[in-house]
Design a protein around this motif. Structure first.
Motif, short mmCIF file in Angstrom:
data_model
loop_
_atom_site.label_atom_id
_atom_site.label_comp_id
_atom_site.label_asym_id
_atom_site.label_seq_id
_atom_site.Cartn_x
_atom_site.Cartn_y
_atom_site.Cartn_z
N LEU A 28 -3.00 1.98 -1.54
CA LEU A 28 -2.68 0.56 -1.36
C LEU A 28 -3.90 -0.18 -0.84
O LEU A 28 -4.56 0.28 0.10
N GLU A 29 -4.18 -1.34 -1.39
CA GLU A 29 -5.35 -2.11 -0.98
C GLU A 29 -5.33 -2.42 0.51
O GLU A 29 -6.33 -2.32 1.21
N GLY A 30 -4.16 -2.80 1.04
CA GLY A 30 -4.07 -3.14 2.45
C GLY A 30 -4.32 -1.96 3.36
O GLY A 30 -4.92 -2.10 4.43
N PHE A 31 -3.84 -0.80 2.97
CA PHE A 31 -4.04 0.41 3.79
C PHE A 31 -5.51 0.79 3.81
O PHE A 31 -6.08 1.10 4.87
N ILE A 32 -6.16 0.77 2.66
CA ILE A 32 -7.57 1.13 2.59
C ILE A 32 -8.42 0.14 3.38
O ILE A 32 -9.33 0.51 4.12
N LEU A 33 -8.13 -1.15 3.24
CA LEU A 33 -8.88 -2.17 3.96
C LEU A 33 -8.80 -1.97 5.47
O LEU A 33 -9.83 -1.97 6.16
N ASN A 34 -7.61 -1.77 5.98
CA ASN A 34 -7.43 -1.70 7.42
C ASN A 34 -7.87 -0.38 8.02
O ASN A 34 -8.13 -0.33 9.23
N PHE A 35 -7.97 0.67 7.23
CA PHE A 35 -8.48 1.93 7.74
C PHE A 35 -9.96 2.12 7.41
O PHE A 35 -10.50 3.20 7.63
N LEU A 59 -1.34 -4.24 -3.74
CA LEU A 59 -2.09 -4.01 -4.97
C LEU A 59 -2.63 -2.58 -5.00
O LEU A 59 -3.02 -2.03 -3.98
N PRO A 60 -2.66 -1.94 -6.18
CA PRO A 60 -2.21 -2.42 -7.50
C PRO A 60 -0.76 -2.06 -7.80
O PRO A 60 -0.35 -2.11 -8.95
N TRP A 61 0.00 -1.69 -6.76
CA TRP A 61 1.39 -1.26 -6.94
C TRP A 61 2.38 -2.41 -6.80
O TRP A 61 3.60 -2.16 -6.74
N SER A 62 1.92 -3.64 -6.76
CA SER A 62 2.80 -4.78 -6.50
C SER A 62 3.94 -4.87 -7.50
O SER A 62 5.07 -5.26 -7.15
#
Length: 617
Positions: free
Chosen positions: A129-136, A290-293
């Motif tokens: 997930l884009e949000g998970f990768i960004l925040n970690f 994203l990209p699973w939206s």
């Protein structure tokens, strides 16, 4: 019948998923310096904590930082001592370890809900997930919050879904650690809603037991022990903080940064208040998933259809996920302060929702959705690898260093080509569709981060420009220099890169310094952020205030709107007597201190003796 030679290949997808997840977690993590806006402040806090040994009150550049409890900072300091790494590398290693631990907790929770296949799907989705990768990949306390809250959820699920009440002890431990990561919001937003739903599920399961009373005695005893563990963990920081902190700091931590963020009282000047916008997070959810939206939208549609057709009779897992989602989003919607990054600890929940849809959507539409994204990701990677061919189309505002990077061919481009080829190989396998999508996405993010992060570091580098400014300020002048309107980021990088804690002053004292009427300072550093005004206008002083610009620096990437000025005023003739304060000071400065102090920055408030509040960029 399928040949025996193909069966090992079909069973190899779990190993490939693990390798893909590890690649995503570690790619682009260790090859760059701190990135704005949050990392400089976090690193400055860690540096001060490591040097001072004070694990109770976080501080950076002489400014107490009590927005969050100190767990994440102390955790990184501990890694520094265990590994011998410097603060930055220890912080990035800490992020990777927390990321892996969060994935493991999500896997176990998924297995408890719907078996190992669902556990694998949940981890595969979460890691890509884009949000998970960004925040970690960003040094922030949210990584510790995400792990602690997910670990607590897993422990509660073990206790309530399998009647293993001893798991209430680690549940209490992890709940306490979640509190020490970000304060009461960890319980209100991340743990409270899911605990309530799990407990209600447990009450339903208890109906089938013959001896309810004996069970309740045991349940109550384990709950009391778990609450005791949670209380002890919280008290390990709250009590010494209460003893050491001043009443102003305690007020700043609890009322300004906990209650104030919920009501918006402490973030009104930061641009984070969105009262009356209940649907603010819809765009953030779509971005972070994203990209699973598409699968998230499909799950909502399938759930709504089931509720309508079956008149509310759905699987308990579906009802549980829907209730969890609605409760947490309601808490976020009610809060006045809203930021997309507040979704970070909820990424495991979104991954569980998407995994449920991904296992149920195996038709032609899901296949072409995956292939469309694969084509888009592959094309984007090839564009990144061939920047020298189209760099002339890049905006002319880019720095010379960034343009130089873009026009140069890099060895990491070979990795991108290999990643695109592996995408094709993955797509033609006979693995489940969700496995293919997860691996293709993992290849995209890992190769893209590995190739692009050096360019991001060049574009956002602050160390080089700050050093160029700092060397123009002689050491004997630094003790006579104060700062005004410094943001947290600017205070942090001066402390990080120059070992210089620049004291802050308010507007009135800044004027007296330039008039030569201050007995302590002769020079000013002005941090002009997101503005094209001259330095005097920016800090609110009359245009006729005597001053001389001695040096100008541009540590931030926006050289047009951001600058740091080193100013000198009139030569100081001696300490100004109280009756020499001019009309400007009497009519502007004194009322400002008396009535407008809440509008000042954290550093200015500290100089004025007022409670703290955050000033973010």
């Amino acid at each position: 019948m399928m040949g025996n030679g193909k069966r090992p290949l079909l069973r190899a997808w779990p190993c490939c998923l693990v390798l893909g997840i590890l690649a995503v977690v570690f790619s682009g993590l260790f090859d760059h310096d701190v990135l704005t806006p949050d990392e400089p402040r976090v690193m400055a806090v860690i540096k001060h904590m490591a040097l001072s040994g004070n694990l109770i009150i976080p501080e950076f550049a002489g400014i107490p930082f009590v927005e969050k409890p100190p767990l994440f900072f102390a955790y990184v300091v501990g890694l520094m001592h265990l590994t011998g790494l410097d603060a930055l590398m220890a912080g990035r290693l800490g992020l990777a370890l927390l990321c892996l631990a969060t994935l493991l907790a999500t896997f176990r929770l998924g297995c408890l809900f719907q078996g190992r296949r669902y556990g694998w799907a949940s981890v595969a989705v979460l890691a890509t997930l884009e949000g998970f990768i960004l925040n970690f990949h960003w040094l922030r306390v949210d990584a510790a919050l995400a792990f602690a809250s997910m670990a607590a959820t897993w422990a509660f699920a073990e206790a309530y879904l399998r009647s293993r009440y001893r798991w209430l002890l680690p549940a209490g431990l992890f709940t306490g650690l979640a509190f020490l990561s970000k304060g009461p919001v960890a319980i209100v937003l991340c743990i409270g809603p899911v605990w309530l739903l799990l407990f209600l599920r447990h009450l339903y399961l208890l109906k089938g037991e013959a001896d309810h009373r004996a069970s309740w005695v045991r349940i109550l005893a384990w709950h009391l022990v778990g609450i005791g563990v949670m209380g002890l963990v919280m008290a390990a920081w709250i009590y010494p903080f209460y003893r050491q902190a001043s009443p102003e700091l305690w007020h700043a931590w609890f009322w300004d940064n906990q209650v104030g963020r919920l009501t918006g009282a402490s973030t009104d000047t930061l641009g984070h208040n969105h009262a009356g916008e209940p649907f603010y997070y819809i765009g953030g959810v779509m971005e972070y998933t994203l990209p699973w939206s598409g699968f998230f939208i499909a799950w909502l549609a399938m759930t709504l259809k089931e509720l309508v057709i079956r008149r509310g009779r759905v699987r308990w897992q579906t009802a549980f996920l829907l209730g969890w989602l609605l409760l947490t989003m309601t808490v976020l919607a009610v809060s006045v302060t809203k930021r997309t990054m507040y979704l970070a600890p909820l990424m495991p929940l979104l991954a569980l929702v998407i995994a449920d849809a991904a296992l149920r959507c195996n038709g032609r539409l899901a296949r072409w959705y995956r292939r469309g994204w694969a084509l888009a990701m592959g094309g984007s990677l090839l564009m990144l690898a061939t920047t020298p061919l189209w760099v002339v189309l890049f905006p002319k505002e880019a720095s010379k260093e960034l343009v130089q990077w873009l026009v140069t061919w890099h060895a990491t481009a070979i990795g991108i080509v290999l990643a695109v080829m592996l995408m094709i190989v993955v797509e033609i396998t006979r693995w489940p569709g969700w496995v293919k999508f997860a691996l293709i996405t993992a290849l995209f993010f890992s190769s893209g981060l590995h190739h692009l992060m050096p360019a991001i570091a060049v574009a956002k580098d602050m160390k080089r420009e700050l050093h160029a400014l700092a060397v123009q300020i002689p050491d004997d002048k630094r003790a006579r220099t104060a700062s005004v309107r410094f943001t947290e980021t600017m205070s942090s990088i001066f402390y990080l890169y120059s070992d210089w804690t620049v004291p802050g002053v308010d507007q009135a004292r800044a004027r007296r310094i330039l008039l030569g009427q201050d007995n302590e300072y002769d020079y000013l550093l002005v941090d002009r952020y997101n503005s094209t005004q001259d330095p005097l206008t920016y800090i609110g002083l009359p245009a006729d205030t005597p001053h001389e610009v001695l040096a100008v620096g541009h540590p931030r990437s926006d050289r047009k709107n951001d600058a740091v000025y080193w100013l000198a005023g009139k030569p100081r003739k001696g300490l100004a007597e109280p009756w020499l304060v001019d009309r400007y000071d009497r009519e502007t400065a004194i009322p400002e201190r008396a009535a407008g102090i809440a509008k000042l920055s954290r550093r200015e408030r500290w100089s004025a003796g007022a409670p703290q509040q955050s000033l973010r960029e």
